[in-house]
Design an enzyme around this catalytic site. Structure first.
Site, short mmCIF file in Angstrom:
data_model
loop_
_atom_site.label_atom_id
_atom_site.label_comp_id
_atom_site.label_asym_id
_atom_site.label_seq_id
_atom_site.Cartn_x
_atom_site.Cartn_y
_atom_site.Cartn_z
N LYS A 136 0.83 -1.21 0.00
CA LYS A 136 0.00 0.00 0.00
C LYS A 136 0.87 1.25 0.00
O LYS A 136 0.54 2.25 -0.67
CB LYS A 136 -0.92 -0.01 1.22
CG LYS A 136 -1.76 1.25 1.34
CD LYS A 136 -2.71 1.18 2.53
CE LYS A 136 -3.53 2.48 2.65
NZ LYS A 136 -4.54 2.41 3.72
N HIS A 266 -9.02 -31.57 -33.91
CA HIS A 266 -9.95 -30.49 -33.57
C HIS A 266 -10.92 -30.91 -32.46
O HIS A 266 -12.12 -30.68 -32.53
CB HIS A 266 -10.69 -30.01 -34.80
CG HIS A 266 -9.79 -29.43 -35.85
ND1 HIS A 266 -8.96 -28.35 -35.61
CD2 HIS A 266 -9.56 -29.81 -37.13
CE1 HIS A 266 -8.28 -28.07 -36.70
NE2 HIS A 266 -8.61 -28.95 -37.64
#
Length: 505
Positions: A136, A266
């Site tokens: 922070k 696929h």
């Protein structure tokens, strides 16, 4: 003015060298219990944190850093006069570097030998608080959460000081670090304590940037622990599409059982078989559609030996995956420099949920792991399948489960003969499956067929019968089931209802 660095690490890797570097640049080291012992044993001058707080570590170390003198030193704004005045009034020195890594909760929680109490004791409290406080206040404080960050900090100190951009970057990494940590804790406790939640958390570390995504103009990335499941040990870099096909291939062979083979293109089966050996399974699976198998992915639920390796080298394949490879087979397989060889490290069928992104969120569902129950199968026709037919039906049913909907699968002798995948019409899927079999010289006479969902009309079933199938397996559940059953009886075929639908989109 004194400069302070706070060090509290569970991972002691390279920490002594890092602390020496900080001391070299005139930082005084504050450290918690075991970290202080490690540094002191190495001959470094260290202030125990209790000498700053004038309060001992208590409750077996559960409380040691949670004190205003520590958090005040981290959170005070150096350019704020009010903060500086309050710090002076309370004898709080600024802490400019915070080096913290957290208790190894994730590692302990994943260890099946860990007791519940051990896991709970590895939930770090002070560590995340220190990390968040330092992150922070990144304008004034540098937060370090990983040993791989040490060298960067040392290099910048040697060049005149830690850069603002570095502090910002490390602050973001720190918040990501505690967020991931908290995600694992919440997920563990929800499961262990059987607490339901209204939140779905996805928090995974970036593991690899791929060359591209599904297409060259798309970026592609791998997040999480893919390498825990697959070892890619030879060939070109694995691609986004490779990974999707690899998963589809392995899911199918794991469902089919030991020695099974799948050939995927696929994300659909170009062939599958489950015979007595991996070689037999591969040879039979390849017969289903050798044209589509070109450039496909082969998965073997078993060990690849020399005879199979020689066969695999006869065809261009993107990936060969198996649970094991004999050393002699690798000598043969390595001759294909670009083809990827992958070892399955552990089962991939243990994930309990699947999810997909949608605008504004994700769709989440239970994984489709439901299998047929032999005792709950319904034999709905006058003709009943014999033992061999039933084995083939259940085999075809599993293949259909792993085929894009609408799916029709013809099979015989535990091998696919034709696969119709991903059609808008179930009738068309049946036609394509039969066409594929005919193209490759496979006879559908006395074959069996599986459908991933019910037949809404009798026409789909009649199409399958026309090509030679004498037994069919499907979920049932259509409002026209009676019509479909009647068509089966009129053609003297057997039909089995599973009561389970396996759509795959």
């Amino acid at each position: 003015m004194k400069k302070f660095a706070l060090i509290s690490v569970s991972n002691k890797h390279k920490i002594v060298d890092f602390a020496k570097a900080l001391i070299k640049f005139n930082y005084e080291i504050i450290a918690t219990g075991n970290t202080a012992k490690t540094l002191s044993s190495a001959g470094l001058t260290v202030k125990e944190i209790s000498s700053i707080t004038n309060f001992p570590e208590i409750f077996d170390g559960r409380v040691k850093t949670l004190h205003p003198k520590i958090f005040g030193g981290i959170l005070q704004r150096r350019d704020n006069e009010k903060d500086k005045k309050e710090a002076a009034q309370n004898s709080i020195d600024p802490i400019d570097v915070v080096c913290v890594n957290l208790y190894p909760f994730i590692k302990v929680a994943e260890n099946p030998l860990s007791s519940f109490d051990e896991v709970i004791e590895n939930i770090d409290i002070g560590g995340p608080s220190l990390v968040r406080a330092a992150a922070k206040n990144f304008e004034h404080v540098c937060i370090i959460t990983n040993p791989n960050q040490y060298d960067t900090i040392i290099e910048e100190l040697e060049s005149g000081g830690i850069k603002s951009e570095t502090r910002k970057k490390l602050a973001v990494e720190a918040f990501a670090h505690t967020s991931l940590y908290d995600t694992h804790i919440a997920n563990f406790l929800e499961k262990k304590l059987e607490v339901s939640t209204d939140f779905f958390r996805i928090n995974l570390p970036l593991r690899k940037k791929l060359r591209y995504g599904e297409n060259p103009h798309q970026n592609g990335f791998v997040y999480g622990n893919f390498d825990d499941y697959f070892e890619v040990f030879h060939g070109k870099e694995i691609s986004y599409n490779n990974i999707l096909d690899l998963i589809a291939a392995v899911e199918l062979v794991e469902d089919l059982g030991q020695n099974a083979c799948s050939i995927i293109k696929h994300m659909n089966p170009a062939g599958a078989s489950a015979l007595n050996t991996p070689l037999e399974s591969y040879v039979s699976a390849l017969k289903c559609d050798p044209v589509s198998a070109f450039g496909g992915i082969v998965a073997i639920n078993g060990r690849i030996e020399v005879d199979l390796a020689e066969k695999l080298n006869e065809l261009f394949l993107e990936i060969v995956c198996a649970t094991d490879f004999s050393p002699e087979s690798l000598n043969i397989l390595f001759k294909k420099k670009d083809r990827r060889l992958v070892k399955l490290r552990k089962s991939i069928l243990n994930e309990s949920v699947t999810f997909r992104n949608i605008p504004g969120g994700v769709l989440v569902q239970d994984s489709d792991r439901l299998d047929y129950d032999l005792e709950r199968l319904k034999y709905v026709t006058e003709s009943k399948p014999n033992i061999e037919q039933l084995k083939d039906l259940l085999f075809a049913w599993k293949v259909a489960k792993h085929t894009k909907s609408n799916a029709i699968v013809f099979a015989k002798q535990m091998s696919t003969l034709g696969v119709g995948a991903g059609q808008m019409s179930r009738l068309d899927s049946a036609k394509i499956a039969a066409q594929k079999a005919k193209e490759h010289g496979l006879d559908l006479t006395d074959s069996v067929a599986a459908s991933d969902a019910f037949f809404p009309f009798a026409d789909g079933l009649l199409e399958i019968i026309k090509y030679g199938a004498t037994a069919v397996i499907q979920p049932g559940g259509s409002v026209r089931d009676d019509e479909v059953i009647q068509a089966a009886n009129q053609n003297n075929i057997s039909m089995v209802f599973t009561g389970i639908r396996h759509f795959k989109h």
